[in-house]
Write a protein that holds these residues in place. Sequence first.
Motif, short mmCIF file in Angstrom:
data_model
loop_
_atom_site.label_atom_id
_atom_site.label_comp_id
_atom_site.label_asym_id
_atom_site.label_seq_id
_atom_site.Cartn_x
_atom_site.Cartn_y
_atom_site.Cartn_z
N LEU A 105 0.81 -1.01 0.11
CA LEU A 105 -0.05 0.00 -0.04
C LEU A 105 0.80 1.21 -0.07
CD1 LEU A 105 -2.35 -1.35 2.67
CD2 LEU A 105 -2.69 -1.46 0.18
N ARG A 130 0.52 -4.40 -6.04
CA ARG A 130 0.86 -3.07 -5.46
C ARG A 130 -0.29 -2.57 -6.47
NH1 ARG A 130 5.35 -2.97 -9.43
NH2 ARG A 130 5.49 -0.87 -10.26
N ALA A 144 -8.36 -1.24 -0.22
CA ALA A 144 -7.40 -2.10 0.10
C ALA A 144 -8.03 -3.66 0.18
CB ALA A 144 -6.85 -1.79 1.27
N ILE A 200 0.83 -8.06 4.47
CA ILE A 200 0.48 -6.60 4.15
C ILE A 200 1.67 -5.80 4.28
CG2 ILE A 200 -0.64 -6.11 6.31
CD1 ILE A 200 -2.64 -5.32 3.15
N GLY A 246 2.62 -1.45 4.17
CA GLY A 246 2.33 -0.37 3.90
C GLY A 246 3.27 0.86 4.31
N GLY A 251 -0.18 4.49 3.84
CA GLY A 251 -0.63 3.05 3.39
C GLY A 251 -0.16 2.03 4.61
N ALA A 252 0.71 2.35 5.52
CA ALA A 252 0.80 1.72 6.77
C ALA A 252 -0.28 1.63 7.58
CB ALA A 252 2.17 2.10 7.65
N GLY A 262 -2.97 -0.33 5.94
CA GLY A 262 -2.76 -1.75 6.07
C GLY A 262 -3.14 -2.27 7.60
N LEU A 279 -5.44 -5.43 8.45
CA LEU A 279 -5.06 -6.48 9.30
C LEU A 279 -6.17 -6.94 10.43
CD1 LEU A 279 -2.44 -7.74 9.96
CD2 LEU A 279 -2.22 -6.21 11.83
N ILE A 296 -4.41 -12.47 7.34
CA ILE A 296 -3.08 -11.73 7.22
C ILE A 296 -2.42 -12.07 8.41
CG2 ILE A 296 -2.33 -9.42 7.24
CD1 ILE A 296 -4.54 -8.22 6.02
N PHE A 308 2.96 -8.37 8.87
CA PHE A 308 2.98 -6.99 8.39
C PHE A 308 4.19 -6.31 8.35
CE2 PHE A 308 2.18 -6.22 12.55
CZ PHE A 308 2.96 -5.09 13.11
N SER A 310 5.17 -2.05 8.52
CA SER A 310 4.76 -0.85 8.36
C SER A 310 5.60 0.07 8.44
CB SER A 310 3.83 -0.51 9.61
OG SER A 310 2.45 -0.98 9.63
#
Length: 224
Positions: A36, A67, A90, A109, A111, A115-116, A119, A123, A129, A132, A134
Amino acid sequence: MVSEPMPEVIFTGPAGRIEGRYHPAKEKGAPIAIVLHPHPQFGGTMNNQIVYSLYYTYVNRGFSVLRFNFRGVGRSQGAFDHGQGELSDAAAALDWAQSVNPEARTCWIAGVSFGAWIGMQLLMRRPEIEGFLSIAAMANRYDFSFLAPCPSSGLFVHGSQDRVAPLREVVSVIEKVKTQKGIQIEHAVIDGANHFFEGKLEELMTAVDGYLDKRLGAVQEDAA
């Protein structure tokens, strides 16, 4: 038969067409990764350098990777929606990736900045998921208290010179995040890096790859 990468994809999101780039895994049942991008109103797109690097890190680990541009960015239809619509985008992206990878059991995921935040909200809604990343999460500007508890293990990475989301504020937020039993949240600090990791992309990706090696095993270099 080896499937060729399908670079450009268009799928339907809640606000219309969404433009993406997709790389299918060679192995059937491989995990999915969704990446993301940063804030659409500050130049964030799926071609952001960090997004691009994260995308290929997952490709090299045998994931099916997507993406995409949030609504109103590039050729994606719609208009910026302050996070709510982007979270729906998303979710639609993950739905699309799962529809073309029905055997995939897990998903990661990743991000960057805005985007984090998106994301981490995804989640919380999608139990499949399992990990991650971030990067430069703006925990000082966006509320991350919804991670109560955080259902998956993952990594937060920040730059020590981030002026957009100062490290001190972000770390205090992350340390308040509750975790379920067995879930670990790690954070790495890239010395001298700003919010965009300018001139520090290599160090960022070294930290990311080190974490993924730990979780997923080191990448096997092709002998061919």
